[in-house]
Design a protein around this motif. Structure first.
Motif, mmCIF file in Angstrom:
data_model
loop_
_atom_site.group_PDB
_atom_site.id
_atom_site.type_symbol
_atom_site.label_atom_id
_atom_site.label_comp_id
_atom_site.label_asym_id
_atom_site.label_seq_id
_atom_site.Cartn_x
_atom_site.Cartn_y
_atom_site.Cartn_z
ATOM 1 N N PRO A 1 13.509 -53.593 -23.513
ATOM 2 C CA PRO A 1 14.880 -53.829 -23.053
ATOM 3 C C PRO A 1 14.878 -54.205 -21.572
ATOM 4 C CG PRO A 1 14.473 -51.486 -23.289
ATOM 5 C CD PRO A 1 13.268 -52.179 -23.848
ATOM 6 N N PRO A 2 15.908 -54.892 -21.096
ATOM 7 C CA PRO A 2 15.955 -55.299 -19.689
ATOM 8 C C PRO A 2 15.732 -54.158 -18.706
ATOM 9 C CG PRO A 2 17.685 -56.405 -20.917
ATOM 10 C CD PRO A 2 17.062 -55.414 -21.862
ATOM 11 N N ALA A 3 16.226 -52.964 -19.017
ATOM 12 C CA ALA A 3 16.086 -51.830 -18.098
ATOM 13 C C ALA A 3 14.622 -51.538 -17.770
ATOM 14 C CB ALA A 3 16.753 -50.594 -18.694
ATOM 15 N N VAL A 4 13.737 -51.753 -18.739
ATOM 16 C CA VAL A 4 12.308 -51.504 -18.497
ATOM 17 C C VAL A 4 11.750 -52.528 -17.518
ATOM 18 C CG1 VAL A 4 10.011 -51.530 -19.560
ATOM 19 C CG2 VAL A 4 11.913 -50.362 -20.700
ATOM 20 N N TYR A 5 12.028 -53.815 -17.743
ATOM 21 C CA TYR A 5 11.549 -54.848 -16.821
ATOM 22 C C TYR A 5 12.098 -54.615 -15.414
ATOM 23 C CZ TYR A 5 10.409 -57.404 -21.133
ATOM 24 O OH TYR A 5 9.905 -57.778 -22.351
ATOM 25 N N HIS A 6 13.387 -54.293 -15.327
ATOM 26 C CA HIS A 6 14.026 -54.125 -14.028
ATOM 27 C C HIS A 6 13.443 -52.952 -13.252
ATOM 28 C CE1 HIS A 6 17.930 -56.360 -15.454
ATOM 29 N NE2 HIS A 6 16.820 -57.058 -15.639
ATOM 30 N N LYS A 7 12.939 -51.952 -13.970
ATOM 31 C CA LYS A 7 12.371 -50.782 -13.304
ATOM 32 C C LYS A 7 10.887 -50.937 -13.002
ATOM 33 C CE LYS A 7 12.622 -45.773 -13.345
ATOM 34 N NZ LYS A 7 13.271 -44.604 -13.985
ATOM 35 N N VAL A 8 10.140 -51.555 -13.928
ATOM 36 C CA VAL A 8 8.683 -51.633 -13.789
ATOM 37 C C VAL A 8 8.247 -52.756 -12.837
ATOM 38 C CG1 VAL A 8 6.522 -52.112 -15.020
ATOM 39 C CG2 VAL A 8 8.243 -50.589 -16.034
#
Length: 224
Positions: free
Chosen positions: A93-100
């Motif tokens: 999900p986008p939240a993972v990319y945005h955090k990692v």
């Protein structure tokens, strides 16, 4: 001489991925960890372009300290001759990319571990028919026309070296062209593209295939 090994023949060819070699003592039984006496033996320097993690670390798991897990893996793989790699995020999900993605920067390797060439983002813009182990609920298309969808998913491309996508997705060709313009390698994979769709992607700059013949259509005389 106290050092145990040295990097040699380091260069960046046109595709932008590090190549080179390792030198270590001829009398060393443990590879990179021997005491240097003579520089008598050489071996290829290995670069891994798809690494989803290892040693209990999953790069696609968002945390507050992604870099510590990545550093641990980089130390371990160096012991096996891997001196540079692309940590890989599978469809998320986008939240993972945005955090990692913001937590890790491209850097050279050394005695402390393998260097990071940049992230390899394998998905989420892939074929649902050839998704393999990628979670279907997080797959995406270029429904808004291309780069807007990609940036919405990833958030940033600052530390990205490679993106795997399916070239048959509507809007993908403009994405291939723009990624290549930015110096990001485009790899084709998890795809049901026909020959003309794949050739068009190559024409726009795609230069790799992710796990060739795995999660793609079989080749037959009727499609050549």
């Amino acid at each position: 001489m106290a050092s145990s090994w040295s990097l040699i023949v380091s260069s960046r060819p046109p595709h932008g991925l590090l190549m080179g070699g390792l030198v270590w003592p001829e009398d060393s039984r443990s590879g990179l960890h021997g005491d240097e006496q003579d520089l008598g033996r050489t071996c290829p320097q290995l670069s891994v372009l798809l690494s989803s993690g290892g040693y209990g670390i999953d790069f696609s798991q968002a945390s507050e300290d992604v870099s510590s897990g990545l550093s641990f893996v980089s130390k371990k793989i160096l012991q096996h001759g891997v001196t540079s790699f692309c940590p890989t995020l599978v469809t998320s999900p986008p939240a993972v990319y945005h955090k990692v993605l913001p937590q890790v920067k491209v850097h050279d390797g050394g005695r402390g571990g393998a260097g990071v060439l940049g992230f390899h983002l394998e998905g989420p813009f892939i074929s649902v028919e050839k998704k393999g182990a990628h979670p279907e609920s997080f797959l995406r298309t270029f429904h808004s026309g291309g780069m807007e969808d990609l940036m919405d998913a990833y958030g940033s491309l600052d530390s990205v070296a490679m993106v795997t996508l399916a070239p048959e997705l509507a809007g993908s060709q403009s994405v291939v062209r723009e990624l290549c313009r930015r110096g990001i390698t485009v790899s084709l994979g998890h795809s049901v593209a026909n020959l003309s769709q794949a050739e068009e992607a190559v024409h726009h700059g795609a230069s790799f295939i992710t796990h060739l013949f795995n999660a793609m259509l079989p080749v037959s005389t009727y499609t050549l």
